[in-house]
Design a protein around this motif. Structure first.
Motif, PDB file in Angstrom:
ATOM      1  N   ARG A  79     -41.726  40.933 -31.846  1.00  0.00           N
ATOM      2  CA  ARG A  79     -41.968  41.121 -30.414  1.00  0.00           C
ATOM      3  C   ARG A  79     -41.666  42.560 -29.994  1.00  0.00           C
ATOM      4  N   THR A  80     -40.591  43.135 -30.515  1.00  0.00           N
ATOM      5  CA  THR A  80     -40.236  44.507 -30.175  1.00  0.00           C
ATOM      6  C   THR A  80     -41.283  45.485 -30.675  1.00  0.00           C
ATOM      7  N   ARG A  81     -41.729  45.287 -31.895  1.00  0.00           N
ATOM      8  CA  ARG A  81     -42.740  46.175 -32.464  1.00  0.00           C
ATOM      9  C   ARG A  81     -44.089  46.020 -31.761  1.00  0.00           C
ATOM     10  N   TRP A  82     -44.433  44.798 -31.402  1.00  0.00           N
ATOM     11  CA  TRP A  82     -45.709  44.556 -30.729  1.00  0.00           C
ATOM     12  C   TRP A  82     -45.748  45.296 -29.385  1.00  0.00           C
ATOM     13  N   ALA A  83     -44.631  45.333 -28.702  1.00  0.00           N
ATOM     14  CA  ALA A  83     -44.568  45.991 -27.399  1.00  0.00           C
ATOM     15  C   ALA A  83     -44.721  47.507 -27.496  1.00  0.00           C
ATOM     16  N   ALA A  84     -44.556  48.071 -28.690  1.00  0.00           N
ATOM     17  CA  ALA A  84     -44.682  49.519 -28.861  1.00  0.00           C
ATOM     18  C   ALA A  84     -46.134  49.981 -28.869  1.00  0.00           C
ATOM     19  N   HIS A  85     -47.083  49.073 -29.093  1.00  0.00           N
ATOM     20  CA  HIS A  85     -48.525  49.384 -29.062  1.00  0.00           C
ATOM     21  C   HIS A  85     -48.918  50.443 -30.091  1.00  0.00           C
ATOM     22  N   ASN A  86     -48.249  50.458 -31.233  1.00  0.00           N
ATOM     23  CA  ASN A  86     -48.623  51.407 -32.278  1.00  0.00           C
ATOM     24  C   ASN A  86     -49.802  50.857 -33.085  1.00  0.00           C
ATOM     25  N   VAL A  87     -50.707  51.741 -33.462  1.00  0.00           N
ATOM     26  CA  VAL A  87     -51.868  51.372 -34.269  1.00  0.00           C
ATOM     27  C   VAL A  87     -51.959  52.336 -35.448  1.00  0.00           C
ATOM     28  N   ARG A  88     -52.723  51.954 -36.448  1.00  0.00           N
ATOM     29  CA  ARG A  88     -52.864  52.832 -37.600  1.00  0.00           C
ATOM     30  C   ARG A  88     -54.024  52.396 -38.466  1.00  0.00           C
ATOM     31  N   THR A  89     -54.510  53.344 -39.274  1.00  0.00           N
ATOM     32  CA  THR A  89     -55.426  53.014 -40.358  1.00  0.00           C
ATOM     33  C   THR A  89     -54.595  52.875 -41.629  1.00  0.00           C
ATOM     34  N   HIS A  90     -55.137  52.175 -42.597  1.00  0.00           N
ATOM     35  CA  HIS A  90     -54.323  51.807 -43.760  1.00  0.00           C
ATOM     36  C   HIS A  90     -55.243  51.694 -44.973  1.00  0.00           C
ATOM     37  N   TYR A  91     -55.606  52.845 -45.548  1.00  0.00           N
ATOM     38  CA  TYR A  91     -56.606  52.820 -46.609  1.00  0.00           C
ATOM     39  C   TYR A  91     -56.074  53.212 -47.983  1.00  0.00           C
ATOM     40  N   ASN A  92     -55.011  53.971 -48.050  1.00  0.00           N
ATOM     41  CA  ASN A  92     -54.444  54.291 -49.367  1.00  0.00           C
ATOM     42  C   ASN A  92     -53.011  54.761 -49.188  1.00  0.00           C
ATOM     43  N   GLY A  93     -52.283  54.671 -50.278  1.00  0.00           N
ATOM     44  CA  GLY A  93     -50.890  55.077 -50.235  1.00  0.00           C
ATOM     45  C   GLY A  93     -50.125  54.451 -51.386  1.00  0.00           C
ATOM     46  N   THR A  94     -48.816  54.373 -51.230  1.00  0.00           N
ATOM     47  CA  THR A  94     -47.939  53.805 -52.251  1.00  0.00           C
ATOM     48  C   THR A  94     -47.031  52.775 -51.604  1.00  0.00           C
ATOM     49  N   LYS A  95     -46.834  51.672 -52.302  1.00  0.00           N
ATOM     50  CA  LYS A  95     -45.977  50.614 -51.772  1.00  0.00           C
ATOM     51  C   LYS A  95     -45.066  50.121 -52.894  1.00  0.00           C
ATOM     52  N   THR A  96     -43.826  49.814 -52.544  1.00  0.00           N
ATOM     53  CA  THR A  96     -42.861  49.305 -53.526  1.00  0.00           C
ATOM     54  C   THR A  96     -42.565  47.844 -53.253  1.00  0.00           C
ATOM     55  N   PHE A  97     -42.576  47.055 -54.317  1.00  0.00           N
ATOM     56  CA  PHE A  97     -42.263  45.630 -54.250  1.00  0.00           C
ATOM     57  C   PHE A  97     -41.067  45.349 -55.149  1.00  0.00           C
ATOM     58  N   MET A  98     -40.298  44.337 -54.801  1.00  0.00           N
ATOM     59  CA  MET A  98     -39.266  43.820 -55.682  1.00  0.00           C
ATOM     60  C   MET A  98     -39.688  42.404 -56.045  1.00  0.00           C
ATOM     61  N   HIS A  99     -40.371  42.289 -57.173  1.00  0.00           N
ATOM     62  CA  HIS A  99     -40.949  41.001 -57.556  1.00  0.00           C
ATOM     63  C   HIS A  99     -39.893  40.127 -58.227  1.00  0.00           C
ATOM     64  N   PRO A 100     -39.814  38.853 -57.868  1.00  0.00           N
ATOM     65  CA  PRO A 100     -38.761  38.004 -58.440  1.00  0.00           C
ATOM     66  C   PRO A 100     -38.889  37.795 -59.939  1.00  0.00           C
ATOM     67  N   ALA A 101     -40.090  37.983 -60.497  1.00  0.00           N
ATOM     68  CA  ALA A 101     -40.270  37.736 -61.930  1.00  0.00           C
ATOM     69  C   ALA A 101     -40.132  38.990 -62.782  1.00  0.00           C
ATOM     70  N   VAL A 102     -40.508  40.164 -62.250  1.00  0.00           N
ATOM     71  CA  VAL A 102     -40.542  41.366 -63.099  1.00  0.00           C
ATOM     72  C   VAL A 102     -39.759  42.536 -62.504  1.00  0.00           C
ATOM     73  N   GLY A 103     -39.162  42.371 -61.345  1.00  0.00           N
ATOM     74  CA  GLY A 103     -38.372  43.452 -60.774  1.00  0.00           C
ATOM     75  C   GLY A 103     -39.203  44.424 -59.951  1.00  0.00           C
ATOM     76  N   GLU A 104     -38.735  45.662 -59.888  1.00  0.00           N
ATOM     77  CA  GLU A 104     -39.330  46.651 -58.983  1.00  0.00           C
ATOM     78  C   GLU A 104     -40.669  47.151 -59.507  1.00  0.00           C
TER      79      GLU A 104
END
Length: 296
Positions: free
Chosen positions: A213-238
């Motif tokens: 709710r707090t983030r929604w009220a900020a009215h921020n928008v963005r495009t999202h086409y490439n980049g880097t993301k980190t996951f911590m997977h329960p089976a194989v780790g980071e």
């Protein structure tokens, strides 16, 4: 969605982010509002104060592209914000009949699922504009296994991020992931404000989660086409993976995202281990079953 309040709040929050110094205006006296005053935006955009006040009250009916460009320039909007402003104006000038006919559910074709099935070395997922995960390659399903565990057969990645206990561990940078999810939904709300499914999702998350709710009220928008993301997977780790996202032509609202790892790297090894885990856990037939469920 209430288009007038969305317009009002978007313009107000953007105005609050711009200081007089950023636009080479003198700053004197005590300022009662953060950022620019309405009359300063009007002067920068070359419109009357009364006219800008009308726009900021949420009335974009009949506004010209040139005025929108001037407002975008005055508020120093980035490309995603500028596009969002134009979409808000388009929605405000759309007839009720066109609004009803403009909402359609994208369909997942068998050929798209075959494409995903053939992407054996890539963690690929197919989402609609509401972030429903409609289909995935075997490796993609394995990557987002915590989301499937939370909500099956068609998880929603925004709902997972804000309501699933496992999300905080799965996304080491949870704040970043949460901000992106809300910005993407807010972007879609500008594109398609009369989508009942999107309205229901936003209502659910706003009711259930203060963070959303707090983030929604900020009215921020963005495009999202490439980049880097980190996951911590329960089976194989980071896993630190590069991603590339593309909109599918001819299927409005469907987006294919492919995750890959730099070679050689620990994440590449982890992705290979994840592939082996996926093959022994559920195999490629799970993706076909998911496709059937998404089209029901």
């Amino acid at each position: 969605m209430d288009s007038k309040s969305d317009i009002r709040d978007f313009l107000t929050t953007r105005r609050a982010k711009v200081t007089p110094q950023q636009v080479n205006l003198p700053s004197y006296g005590k300022r009662r509002v953060p950022g620019l005053r309405r009359e300063e935006v009007a002067a920068l955009a070359g419109v009357s104060v009364d006219y800008y006040n009308r726009l900021e009250r949420g009335n974009l009916t009949g506004v010209s592209d040139s005025v929108l460009e001037s407002i975008a320039s005055a508020l120093q909007l980035d490309e995603a914000e500028r596009l969002h402003l134009f979409r808000l104006a388009q929605a405000a000038n759309t007839t009720p009949r066109a609004r009803r006919s403009g909402v359609r559910r994208p369909q997942l074709s068998p050929s798209l699922q075959r494409v995903l099935d053939g992407m054996t070395g890539v963690a690929a997922i197919l989402c609609n504009s509401r972030m429903d995960l409609l289909a995935a390659s075997t490796l993609g399903r394995a990557l987002y296994w915590p989301a499937y565990e939370f909500e099956s057969p068609t998880p929603n990645l925004a709902r997972f991020a804000f309501l699933a206990p496992a999300a905080g561990e799965f996304y080491p940078d949870w704040d970043g992931a949460a901000n992106v999810a809300v910005a993407l939904l807010r972007t879609e709300a500008g594109r398609n404000p009369h989508d009942p499914g999107l309205t229901a999702l936003v209502g659910e998350l706003s009711t259930c989660c203060t963070e959303f709710r707090t983030r929604w009220a900020a009215h921020n928008v963005r495009t999202h086409y490439n980049g880097t993301k980190t996951f911590m997977h329960p089976a194989v780790g980071e896993l630190t993976l590069g991603y590339d996202t593309m909109d599918l032509p001819g299927d409005t609202g469907l987006r294919l995202t492919a995750y890959t790892a730099e070679q050689p790297s620990r994440s590449a090894d982890g992705l290979q281990l994840l592939s082996s885990w996926a093959a022994t856990t559920f195999g490629p037939q799970a993706a076909t079953a998911e496709s059937d469920a998404a089209n029901q």
